[in-house]
Enzyme design. Sequence first.
Site, PDB file in Angstrom:
ATOM      1  N   ARG A 158      60.967   1.367 -62.048  1.00 32.84           N
ATOM      2  CA  ARG A 158      60.012   1.218 -63.165  1.00 32.84           C
ATOM      3  C   ARG A 158      60.608   0.405 -64.320  1.00 32.84           C
ATOM      4  NH1 ARG A 158      57.332   3.391 -59.645  1.00 32.84           N
ATOM      5  NH2 ARG A 158      55.686   4.921 -59.991  1.00 32.84           N
ATOM      6  N   SER A 230      51.389   8.514 -64.013  1.00 31.85           N
ATOM      7  CA  SER A 230      52.571   9.344 -64.321  1.00 31.85           C
ATOM      8  C   SER A 230      52.979   9.075 -65.762  1.00 31.85           C
ATOM      9  CB  SER A 230      53.738   8.951 -63.424  1.00 31.85           C
ATOM     10  OG  SER A 230      53.429   9.143 -62.081  1.00 31.85           O
ATOM     11  N   GLU A 327      57.335   7.095 -68.849  1.00 29.33           N
ATOM     12  CA  GLU A 327      57.073   6.003 -67.912  1.00 29.33           C
ATOM     13  C   GLU A 327      56.054   5.055 -68.535  1.00 29.33           C
ATOM     14  OE1 GLU A 327      55.344   4.009 -64.347  1.00 29.33           O
ATOM     15  OE2 GLU A 327      54.297   5.446 -65.569  1.00 29.33           O
TER      16      GLU A 327
HETATM   17  N1  EPU Z   1      54.902  18.186 -57.580  1.00 29.78           N
HETATM   18  C1  EPU Z   1      54.861  19.392 -58.241  1.00 29.78           C
HETATM   19  N2  EPU Z   1      53.776  19.652 -59.003  1.00 29.78           N
HETATM   20  C2  EPU Z   1      52.750  18.784 -59.155  1.00 29.78           C
HETATM   21  C3  EPU Z   1      52.776  17.564 -58.468  1.00 29.78           C
HETATM   22  C4  EPU Z   1      53.883  17.270 -57.683  1.00 29.78           C
HETATM   23  O1  EPU Z   1      55.756  20.216 -58.135  1.00 29.78           O
HETATM   24  O2  EPU Z   1      51.814  19.096 -59.921  1.00 29.78           O
HETATM   25  C5  EPU Z   1      56.099  17.881 -56.764  1.00 29.78           C
HETATM   26  C6  EPU Z   1      55.939  18.157 -55.290  1.00 29.78           C
HETATM   27  O3  EPU Z   1      57.167  18.706 -54.831  1.00 29.78           O
HETATM   28  C7  EPU Z   1      55.748  16.778 -54.691  1.00 29.78           C
HETATM   29  C8  EPU Z   1      56.611  15.945 -55.616  1.00 29.78           C
HETATM   30  O4  EPU Z   1      56.430  16.521 -56.886  1.00 29.78           O
HETATM   31  O5  EPU Z   1      56.190  16.739 -53.381  1.00 29.78           O
HETATM   32  C9  EPU Z   1      56.260  14.470 -55.654  1.00 29.78           C
HETATM   33  O6  EPU Z   1      54.897  14.330 -56.050  1.00 29.78           O
HETATM   34  P1  EPU Z   1      54.080  12.998 -55.745  1.00 29.78           P
HETATM   35  O7  EPU Z   1      54.188  12.671 -54.322  1.00 29.78           O
HETATM   36  O8  EPU Z   1      52.720  13.142 -56.319  1.00 29.78           O
HETATM   37  O9  EPU Z   1      54.879  11.885 -56.485  1.00 29.78           O
HETATM   38  P2  EPU Z   1      55.509  11.786 -57.964  1.00 29.78           P
HETATM   39  O10 EPU Z   1      56.998  11.771 -57.801  1.00 29.78           O
HETATM   40  O11 EPU Z   1      54.974  12.818 -58.903  1.00 29.78           O
HETATM   41  C10 EPU Z   1      55.686   9.190 -57.952  1.00 29.78           C
HETATM   42  C11 EPU Z   1      55.253   8.063 -58.818  1.00 29.78           C
HETATM   43  C12 EPU Z   1      53.756   7.810 -58.643  1.00 29.78           C
HETATM   44  C13 EPU Z   1      53.507   7.453 -57.178  1.00 29.78           C
HETATM   45  C14 EPU Z   1      53.999   8.615 -56.321  1.00 29.78           C
HETATM   46  C15 EPU Z   1      53.930   8.313 -54.852  1.00 29.78           C
HETATM   47  C16 EPU Z   1      56.773   8.106 -60.692  1.00 29.78           C
HETATM   48  C17 EPU Z   1      56.963   8.441 -62.134  1.00 29.78           C
HETATM   49  N3  EPU Z   1      55.567   8.385 -60.200  1.00 29.78           N
HETATM   50  O12 EPU Z   1      55.015  10.351 -58.420  1.00 29.78           O
HETATM   51  O13 EPU Z   1      53.409   6.690 -59.431  1.00 29.78           O
HETATM   52  O14 EPU Z   1      52.149   7.228 -56.952  1.00 29.78           O
HETATM   53  O15 EPU Z   1      55.393   8.909 -56.597  1.00 29.78           O
HETATM   54  O16 EPU Z   1      54.940   7.436 -54.500  1.00 29.78           O
HETATM   55  O17 EPU Z   1      57.689   7.594 -60.057  1.00 29.78           O
HETATM   56  C18 EPU Z   1      52.588   6.060 -61.589  1.00 29.78           C
HETATM   57  O18 EPU Z   1      53.636   5.435 -61.729  1.00 29.78           O
HETATM   58  O19 EPU Z   1      51.717   6.089 -62.482  1.00 29.78           O
HETATM   59  C19 EPU Z   1      52.374   6.813 -60.366  1.00 29.78           C
HETATM   60  C20 EPU Z   1      51.286   7.535 -60.170  1.00 29.78           C
END
Ligand code: EPU
Length: 331
Positions: A158, A230, A327
Amino acid sequence: MKILENYNLKNHNTLGVDCYCDQFAQISSLSDLESLPKDIKITEMLIMGTGSNILFTEDLNRFVVQFKPRKYITVVDNLVVAWAGTPWNDLVTWAINKNLGGIENLALIPGLVGAAPFQNIGAYGVELQDSLVWVEVYNWHTGLYHRLSNEECMFSYRHSIFKYHDQPWIISRIGLDLRSDHPVNISYQPLQDKFAGLSQTPSYKKVAQAVTEIRQSKLPDPYQVHNAGSFFKNPVIDPQIAQRIQRRHKDLPLFETKHCPDQKTSAAWLLEQCGFKGHREGDAGFYDKHALILVNHGSASGQELLKMSKMAKRAVKIKFGIKLEEEVRVL
Ligand code: EPU
């Protein structure tokens, strides 16, 4: 190009926040870019796409230049070249329809092409930097164009050179290496689950469809529920802190990162543990299906949203000793 004075950006940021700027102009072509005033200082200018990754916390004494969404994609020397004002997802759809792979995992990311290099957009195991060859910038002081190679963009998670704010640059076009033999990446667990049992490799179109379904199931549409995706980055975590947290929380998510040797953890998980998933005060809150999404439920001000984000950040610091970093761009 029409310049508007004292203009409200409420309809130009997906968090739906009131924010007045001194001057506002929309651009939709290279000649619009070239007609921008050359004497504006870097600190007095703000370049925007659809405002899907920004939180305004106060009015801006700036000249705001916004790219009007307009799709323009060509192929030059085997590279796909897209105009900065092209909606990102239109580029993904264009590539899929031509059976060109490389950005299908980035389907449905809001915003315009020009904003993509700025924060090196990424999702589901893929980042823009994996297929980007060059970024063309327009220098509004000199009136000249300049190309930066992938390496010169200094991409990381990012992040890119464009976040340093010390050059009078406006991203005008990008060149991508998208190929029909690009390997499909379904390494991300939710994608593996979607394609479990499938004997052949899914097409780029199927991968994009799966990504779209996953996104729609947990992320709110910014045009229905005001949000900016995010709100925080996933933090890199010190191994000692990870061990300490794991003594109490065996389910602490830890994953490898391609940018550094340490592991990252989930900012959403940390926020959920601190009680912020679905938490709401007035119109400011965090989404009930995903704790990482700061939401404006109606008429929250930028300051109210900022206050909510600071509260969450403080709670995570106190409970886990981890500092979350924004972010989204906070202005
Ligand atoms: N999780 C929780 N609670 C929640 C949601 C998620 O505990 O309410 C945990 C779960 O363990 C889940 C893990 O977080 O397995 C990862 O969640 P998710 O797959 O939704 O991904 P993220 O790490 O929260 C990142 C990016 C997203 C991108 C997704 C998929 C960042 C800051 N965000 O989110 O990007 O779509 O991975 O690759 O790196 C964005 O940048 O705006 C964005 C949405």
